[in-house]
Scaffold this active site. Structure first.
Site, PDB file in Angstrom:
ATOM      1  N   GLY A 244     -36.524  33.093   9.532  1.00  0.00           N
ATOM      2  CA  GLY A 244     -37.009  34.225  10.314  1.00  0.00           C
ATOM      3  C   GLY A 244     -35.920  35.255  10.461  1.00  0.00           C
ATOM      4  CD  GLU A 245     -36.461  40.088   9.178  1.00  0.00           C
ATOM      5  OE1 GLU A 245     -35.663  41.043   9.300  1.00  0.00           O
ATOM      6  OE2 GLU A 245     -37.185  39.908   8.184  1.00  0.00           O
ATOM      7  N   GLY A 246     -34.356  38.470  13.487  1.00  0.00           N
ATOM      8  CA  GLY A 246     -34.435  39.072  14.807  1.00  0.00           C
ATOM      9  C   GLY A 246     -33.377  40.133  14.963  1.00  0.00           C
TER      10      GLY A 246
ATOM     11  N   GLY B  45     -30.242  39.640  12.932  1.00  0.00           N
ATOM     12  CA  GLY B  45     -30.349  39.570  11.483  1.00  0.00           C
ATOM     13  C   GLY B  45     -31.226  38.418  11.036  1.00  0.00           C
TER      14      GLY B  45
ATOM     15  CB  VAL C  44     -32.321  32.634  11.114  1.00  0.00           C
ATOM     16  CG1 VAL C  44     -31.798  31.224  11.377  1.00  0.00           C
ATOM     17  CG2 VAL C  44     -31.963  33.557  12.266  1.00  0.00           C
TER      18      VAL C  44
ATOM     19  CG  ASP D  80     -31.463  39.563  23.797  1.00  0.00           C
ATOM     20  OD1 ASP D  80     -32.377  40.214  24.328  1.00  0.00           O
ATOM     21  OD2 ASP D  80     -31.345  39.445  22.563  1.00  0.00           O
TER      22      ASP D  80
END
Length: 647
Positions: A346-348, A351, A353, A463
């Site tokens: 995935g990404e967030g 950046g 993963v 966060d």
């Protein structure tokens, strides 16, 4: 039987009994009168100019706090009481203090008068009254460690003494009390001193709030001593502030047997020392001072040559921490098959993963971020040291990193079940039962409490969101990406700079975000999802508050959950999450308090009422969500204008 007659002795005994009764009544009235008189001597009163969020809840909390204070003072030898009550987040902190020359009855009498005094303030978020014999204060924030707040507040008498010896005696007595009182076990001292050359005596006391430190007590009394010196040559005076109280008078206001010997507490303070000892002490002191100056110079000289080892004040002594492992970039390329799409998890905000298998067979998660240590190496290294040294069951562990400009690769534990958001409103939505959801809520709370209060430095995540909560193979939560938010550019995070002061974000930001995540876990909805209610579309937090106001919190629960046995406890946890989202931030509980409350419903198989009393030194906290009723529609509790995780 013969006729009964009264003998003179019998009549005399009867009269003596009556005289004794009358004497006791007179003595009782005298004591009551004196007690009333002494406890009604008001010195100062203060009332806040600010209102409260909800008058009904605040009034109830205030009454509960006052009752708790009185109950504590009812015990013999108890002269200080602190209590706090939280219902709907309208916290009421209370402190009551009696002078230790009072009896329990006199203390309670003064307290009752003080209660009447603070009631005059009306429904405001703070009030305080100070009498000669007691004081009472309440606020909607924790003020227990306040000391020097109001400055040189003194109340001087209107009678003066023309005797120079009187003034000198007062100054000496106050100075001795200033040194001795912080060294007593209860921060209280009473003393009497005769004025030289006549039969006049000086009576004085000093008392500090037992919740402050010895050093702060000494500082507070130092200011009060100066204030009272300004009252001279008046024959009595009082000096007050949040942390301490001093009083002197030429009239006795405590009994002779209620003084203490100050001598044992004046060692290294104001005591008489022979002249020879003074000379020796001065010479010895000069020698010690020279040694100290040499040592200080050497330390300074060494420190100027070791500036690269200076600690980062924002995080603590990080130079003592062991840094994370540095990985070889080629090893990470092999582990992820050159970061192929098949390995991408995935990404967030940080950046992409990837799942990787290292040469030793260990399965890890590798974050490919746009962060770089170039230009701020010290900050970056310190953050990584903090992250890699955190070891907690519910916190993601950083194994190491690799810096390959323009990217930074972070190697972390691999979580088999991925991120929480996928189970709440993603592909696996509805697959978590209530027991699993509760364990996740409880685990997140414990992880945050560790970061805020148990780690050697305070770490604010900044966060917290469902995508940053990862689940292991037993569905136990692990918080990821803590500390990394401070390394991101501002446009990469939803945390606004207005919540950061000198690079720090308040722990209450995490508390708010935790409350939002709890609402997501219980509802199965995203906090960004618009929820329609007629022509109005609300976010999740406002929607939950509206349900609360209308007494239908059950409508928030995920329909895929079977909550037949647990509904009441789920409602109470929702109420706890709403406490976490209240404004201002000072009304939100700490994460350790959240953990405490959740501990009462630790096992969904063994449900218990969500009422808890937590005992700290001199503090009692009551969390009783079961007493909630519908708040006023004008309550400021629903603060929809503030963004979710930025509060």
């Amino acid at each position: 039987m013969g006729k009964r007659t009264h003998t003179p002795i019998g009549s005399l005994g009867f009269m003596i009994c009556w005289l004794a009764v009358i004497l006791l009544v007179i003595m009782a009235e005298t004591v009551t009168s004196q007690s009333s008189k002494r406890s009604n001597t008001l010195i100062r009163s203060y009332c806040s100019k600010y209102g409260v969020l909800n008058e009904e809840f605040f009034s109830r909390n205030l009454n509960t706090t006052i009752s708790s204070l009185r109950r504590q003072l009812s015990s013999a030898t108890v002269y200080e009481a602190v209590a706090r009550t939280i219902i709907n987040g309208d916290s009421v902190y209370g402190l009551a203090l009696c002078r230790r020359y009072l009896s329990t009855a006199e203390c309670l009498n003064c307290f009752d008068v003080a209660v009447t005094g603070v009631r005059v303030c009306g429904i405001v978020n703070g009030g305080r009254v100070i009498y000669d014999d007691c004081e009472l204060r309440y606020e909607n924030f924790n003020f227990y460690t306040e000391a020097n707040v109001r400055g040189n507040v003194g109340v001087c008498g209107n009678e003066t003494s023309t005797q120079p010896a009187f003034q000198e005696t007062v100054k000496e007595l106050l100075s001795d009390l200033r040194f001795a009182t912080p060294r007593t076990s209860n921060f209280y001292a009473a003393s009497e001193r005769r004025v030289k050359g006549n039969n006049v005596a000086v009576y004085a006391i000093a008392q500090c709030n037992v919740n402050i430190s010895q050093t702060v007590c000494a500082e507070c009394l130092s200011v009060r001593t100066t204030t009272l010196s300004g009252c001279l040559p008046n024959t009595f005076g009082r000096a007050i502030d949040a942390g301490c109280f001093m009083r002197y008078s030429s009239t006795a206001f405590f009994r002779n047997n209620q003084t203490i010997d100050l001598t044992p507490f004046l060692k290294d303070g104001r005591i008489s020392i022979p002249k020879g000892a003074i000379i020796g002490g001065v010479l010895g002191g000069v020698t010690i001072m020279l040694i100290v100056l040499v040592v200080v110079y050497l330390l300074w000289h060494v420190s100027t040559k070791s500036s690269d080892h200076q600690q980062d004040k924002s995080t603590g002594a990080t130079e003592l921490l062991q840094g994370p492992m540095v990985y070889n970039f080629n090893d990470l390329v092999i582990a992820t098959n050159n970061f192929s799409i098949e390995h991408k998890l995935g990404e967030g905000a940080f950046g992409e993963v990837y799942k990787g298998t290292l040469i030793n067979g260990e399965v890890v998660a590798i974050k490919k971020t746009s962060m770089s240590s170039r230009g701020r190496k010290t900050d970056f290294d310190n953050e990584l040291k903090i992250i890699s040294n955190v070891h907690h069951r519910h916190l993601m562990r950083l194994l190491g990193y690799c810096n390959k400009d323009p990217h930074m690769f972070l190697v972390q534990e691999f979580m088999e079940n991925g991120s929480l958001d996928n189970f709440l409103y993603g592909e696996k939505r509805g697959s978590l039962n209530w027991k699993q959801r509760f364990e996740i809520i409880f685990g997140i709370a414990r992880g945050l409490a560790y970061l805020h209060e148990q780690y050697h430095v305070t770490v604010v995540h900044g966060d917290i969101k469902s995508s940053n909560i990862l689940l292991d193979d037993e569905f136990q939560p692990k918080i990821s990406d803590f500390c990394l938010v401070r390394l991101l550019p501002e446009n990469k995070t939803h945390i606004s700079t207005k919540y950061a002061i000198n690079g720090h974000v308040s722990e209450k930001v995490d508390t708010y975000s935790f409350g939002v995540v709890v609402l997501e876990i219980i509802s199965g909805r995203s906090c960004t999802e618009g929820i329609g209610n007629g022509s109005v579309v609300n976010n999740l937090v406002d929607y939950a508050w509206n349900l609360y106001e209308n007494g239908i919190l059950e409508n928030l629960c995920d329909l895929k959950l079977d909550l037949t046995e647990y509904l009441q406890d789920v409602k109470k946890i929702i109420e706890l999450s709403l406490m976490c989202t209240q404004s201002p931030a000072s009304t939100r509980p700490s994460m350790s308090e959240v953990v405490l409350v959740l501990s009462d419903v630790r096992s969904p198989e063994q449900i218990s009422p969500m009422t808890s009393t937590y005992k700290e030194p001199h503090v009692s906290i009551s969390l009783d969500a079961s007493t909630y009723t519908t708040p006023s529609t004008t309550s400021n509790a629903t603060t929809s204008t503030v963004q979710f995780s930025g509060r």
